[in-house]
Structure formats: structure tokens, C-alpha cells
Design an enzyme around this catalytic site. Structure first.
Site, short mmCIF file in Angstrom:
data_model
loop_
_atom_site.label_atom_id
_atom_site.label_comp_id
_atom_site.label_asym_id
_atom_site.label_seq_id
_atom_site.Cartn_x
_atom_site.Cartn_y
_atom_site.Cartn_z
N ARG A 53 0.91 -0.44 -3.50
CA ARG A 53 -0.29 -0.42 -2.85
C ARG A 53 -1.51 0.05 -3.66
NH1 ARG A 53 -1.40 3.40 -5.66
NH2 ARG A 53 -2.46 4.67 -4.07
N GLY A 54 -2.49 0.78 -3.00
CA GLY A 54 -3.80 0.40 -3.70
C GLY A 54 -4.84 -0.87 -3.10
N ALA A 55 -5.71 -0.95 -2.53
CA ALA A 55 -6.25 -2.39 -2.75
C ALA A 55 -6.54 -3.45 -3.25
CB ALA A 55 -7.85 -2.21 -2.00
N ARG A 90 -0.66 -5.29 6.15
CA ARG A 90 -1.14 -4.40 6.42
C ARG A 90 -2.99 -4.76 6.21
NH1 ARG A 90 -0.68 0.34 1.92
NH2 ARG A 90 -1.45 1.36 4.00
N GLN A 201 1.02 11.07 -2.50
CA GLN A 201 0.42 9.92 -3.07
C GLN A 201 -0.84 10.85 -4.46
OE1 GLN A 201 -1.11 7.54 -0.09
NE2 GLN A 201 -0.35 6.20 -0.63
N ASP A 242 -10.88 1.64 -0.36
CA ASP A 242 -9.95 -0.15 0.59
C ASP A 242 -10.86 -0.91 0.88
OD1 ASP A 242 -6.74 0.73 0.32
OD2 ASP A 242 -7.43 3.02 0.06
N ASN A 252 -11.27 5.28 3.06
CA ASN A 252 -10.57 4.97 1.62
C ASN A 252 -9.56 6.30 2.85
OD1 ASN A 252 -9.77 5.00 -0.83
ND2 ASN A 252 -9.99 7.38 -1.36
N LYS A 253 -8.18 6.40 1.63
CA LYS A 253 -6.74 8.00 2.15
C LYS A 253 -7.85 8.03 3.06
CE LYS A 253 -3.36 6.73 1.87
NZ LYS A 253 -2.81 5.84 2.64
#
Length: 358
Positions: A53-55, A90, A201, A242, A252-253
Site C-alpha cells: 500500500r502507499g501510492a 484500487r 497504518q 495518494d 490522502n488517507k
């Protein structure tokens, strides 16, 4: 970066087994497991269930997914099918589509016999570029930390949200890269780590990697950052993204927006660190960003370690309760102090971003 004193990247190609290997992030921080990805379907699943995960890392994984696809079948129609399936795995992180399109454009001009080797070379190049870009983001962000330290002459307290660390990239991270470089330079750093519900996370990944690098950090509940800012216990915020629009709006998150509002109200600088591959030059209105809604069980259930040392998944909500799990939110550009990219630091605006490319 380090785990148990040993240097690791988050993803790599195993030349002996001719497959892709990753650190399974769903098992951290309780277990460190290296997982094999042998097919393009494996990479799609790893992205969907967030083993990666993470762009930037999602983009690199998708690139390697096409490598594995070309290993199996060097047909152009298969390339198109796999590319579409990877992009759909995603929807929010723009790096995923960027990496797939970059790979596809490279491969469409190749002879079938050269597709696998060309794909492998390009995927490796994407990973090496990401390492270089993240380190340069760190150098650009380091100058900001140095300015604050030269004025304060005391420990710099930095607040983060989610994980924009090396576990979200190939190495260094985006938001953490300036922190790592400042630490290596001897600047005293303490990091407030947002727990980052629902997948924790920050607690599970950011704190884990900061511990491995010996950087002091404290995990806090997501709703604690505001009062810390009110008390003057936060010198700056650094988060990742992201997807960033060309006008400077940041996706973002979930929870990032609330941190930006608190920072704005308390005059705490709020920085966003990103490689330029995370910029979406096409979408003009943040309302058009596809916001991923994930399984509600990520909210209602939590993983933990029981007294036997076993990982258990426990229900923490009433059985009859419904829950909603939006994965991202949008922070308007007006709440972002600056964007930190590999090309430099700029205003979160159309003009600021254009100036990076002059």
C-alpha cells in the site's frame, strides 16, 4: 531502510526464482514475512488486500504485475486486459494508473519476444527512480526542518498521519524522508504518530519503521493532534498524498483534512510530500476524485496479538451496528503550507506547481 538492522526495499525481483517478492504489510508489526508474487493475479490481490500500500509502492507493484503477465503471455490483448485489471484494483491512488500506462506505452512498441525483458527493465527503472525521487524529497524537506531547528534549538516535534514512510514507497518514504535525513544529520526529532484508523497504518507501520531507525516517536489517537497543536507541542505536520490535483488540492488517507484544519487554526505549518507522479493533471475538481470505500470490517474488526502470541481478529462493534469505511478525504489547497516534491518546494496552487516545470 532497516528491519532488524538489515537493509530492505519494499519490493524486488528475485532473479533466481524469476518472481516478485514483497514485505507483507498486513502482518506488520507483529510478524515480518516476505511473500512471493508469481502471477499478475497475485499482484492484483496484493494491492487489493493491502499487502502492499502507499501510492508509489502500488504503482511499482503494478509495474511488476505486468512483468509477470508478460512472462506468462506476451500477447498484446493480454497486456491490455491485465493493465485494465491492475488499474481497477484500487481507484484513488493515481500512481497506479500512471505506472501501468507508462509500462503499457513502453511495451506496445516492442516485439513479442522482447516484452518480458523490456517490462522487467522498465519496472526496475520505476523502482530506482522512486528511491532517487524520495531521497530528493527528503533533501528538500530537510531544509525546512533545519530552518525550524535553527530557530528553536530544541527537539523538533513533527506530526504525521497514516504511513507515508519507506513502507509506502520503495525506500526512504515521502513524508518520512526529511525526518530520516534530519535524524542522520543529528537534528533531534520526535514524531507524533497518528494511529490512523481504521487500519492503524500509523501505529502498525510508521511507528514500526521509526523504531527500526531509532527515531523517538509516540503513537496518539487520531483525535489527539488538535490539542497537541493548541498546547504548542507540534512544530510542523508532514503527510503524504495518494493524488494531488494541479490546483494543489490533496487527496490522502481519511483524517488528513481534520489535521490540516487544526494546523491552520493553530498556525502550525502543514506540508505535503509527494513525487510528481502523484499529481493528477487531468481532474480539475476534487469532487471528481474517485474515493475508495473499503470493506466495513476494517472498522468493526481489529487484529491483535493474544496471550499465546497468536494474531487474532476481533469484533469491537455491536453486531447489529452498521459502519462506513471511506479510505480517503480531500484537503483543499488553502490549508497546505507547501508541497515538497523531488523538483523542489512550491505553493499548493496551479501557479506553484507550474513553476516547478519552468
Amino acid at each position: 531502510m532497516k528491519i532488524g538492522g538489515k537493509e530492505f526495499n519494499t519490493i524486488w525481483f528475485n532473479e533466481i526464482n524469476q518472481n516478485v517478492q514483497i514485505i507483507d504489510q498486513t502482518k506488520l508489526p507483529h510478524k515480518f514475512i516476505i511473500k512471493d508474487l508469481n502471477t499478475v493475479e497475485d499482484t492484483i490481490n496484493a494491492i487489493k488486500v493491502m499487502e502492499v500500500r502507499g501510492a508509489p509502492l502500488i504503482g511499482a507493484t503494478a509495474a511488476y504485475g505486468l512483468v509477470l503477465a508478460m512472462k506468462k503471455n506476451n500477447d498484446v490483448k493480454y497486456l491490455e486486459k491485465c493493465s485494465k485489471n491492475l488499474i481497477n484494483s484500487r481507484p484513488t491512488a493515481i500512481n497506479l494508473e500512471w505506472a501501468v500506462n507508462r509500462m503499457k506505452n513502453k511495451l506496445l512498441s516492442c516485439k513479442p519476444a522482447n516484452l518480458f525483458n523490456t517490462a522487467l527493465d522498465e519496472a526496475k527503472k520505476i523502482c530506482l527512480e522512486d528511491i532517487s525521487f524520495c531521497e530528493q524529497i527528503g533533501q528538500n524537506g530537510l531544509r525546512i526542518i533545519e530552518q525550524i531547528y535553527n530557530s528553536k534549538k530544541k527537539t523538533i516535534n513533527i506530526l504525521t498521519h497514516c504511513n507515508a514512510g519507506w513502507l509506502a514507497t520503495i525506500n526512504w518514504g515521502t513524508a518520512t524522508s526529511p525526518i530520516y535525513l534530519a535524524h542522520k544529520k543529528g537534528i533531534p526529532i520526535h514524531v507524533w504518530v497518528d494511529e490512523t484508523r481504521p487500519r492503524n497504518q500509523g501505529a502498525n507501520l510508521t511507528s514500526y519503521e521509526l523504531n527500526e531507525e531509532g527515531i523517538p516517536n509516540t503513537i496518539i489517537a487520531d483525535n489527539t493532534g488538535g490539542i497537541l497543536m493548541q498546547r504548542g507541542q507540534v512544530d510542523m505536520c508532514i503527510v503524504g498524498t495518494d493524488r494531488t490535483l494541479s490546483n494543489g488540492d490533496v487527496c490522502n488517507k481519511i483524517g488528513t483534512y481534520l489535521k490540516a484544519l487544526a494546523a491552520h487554526d493553530n498556525k502550525v505549518p502543514f506540508y505535503v510530500a509527494l513525487p510528481i507522479s502523484t499529481i493528477d493533471w487531468n481532474i480539475k475538481d476534487s469532487k471528481d476524485i474517485p474515493i475508495e470505500e473499503r470493506n466495513s470490517k476494517e472498522l468493526s474488526n481489529v487484529d491483535g496479538v493474544n496471550s499465546k502470541g497468536e494474531i487474532e481478529n476481533l469484533l469491537i462493534y455491536p453486531k447489529k451496528s452498521k459502519s462506513m469505511n471511506l479510505a480517503f478525504d480531500i484537503t483543499p489547497a488553502k490549508y497546505v503550507t507547501k508541497l515538497i516534491t523531488e523538483k523542489g518546494v512550491c505553493d499548493a496552487s496551479a501557479e506553484g506547481l507550474k513553476n516547478l516545470f519552468k
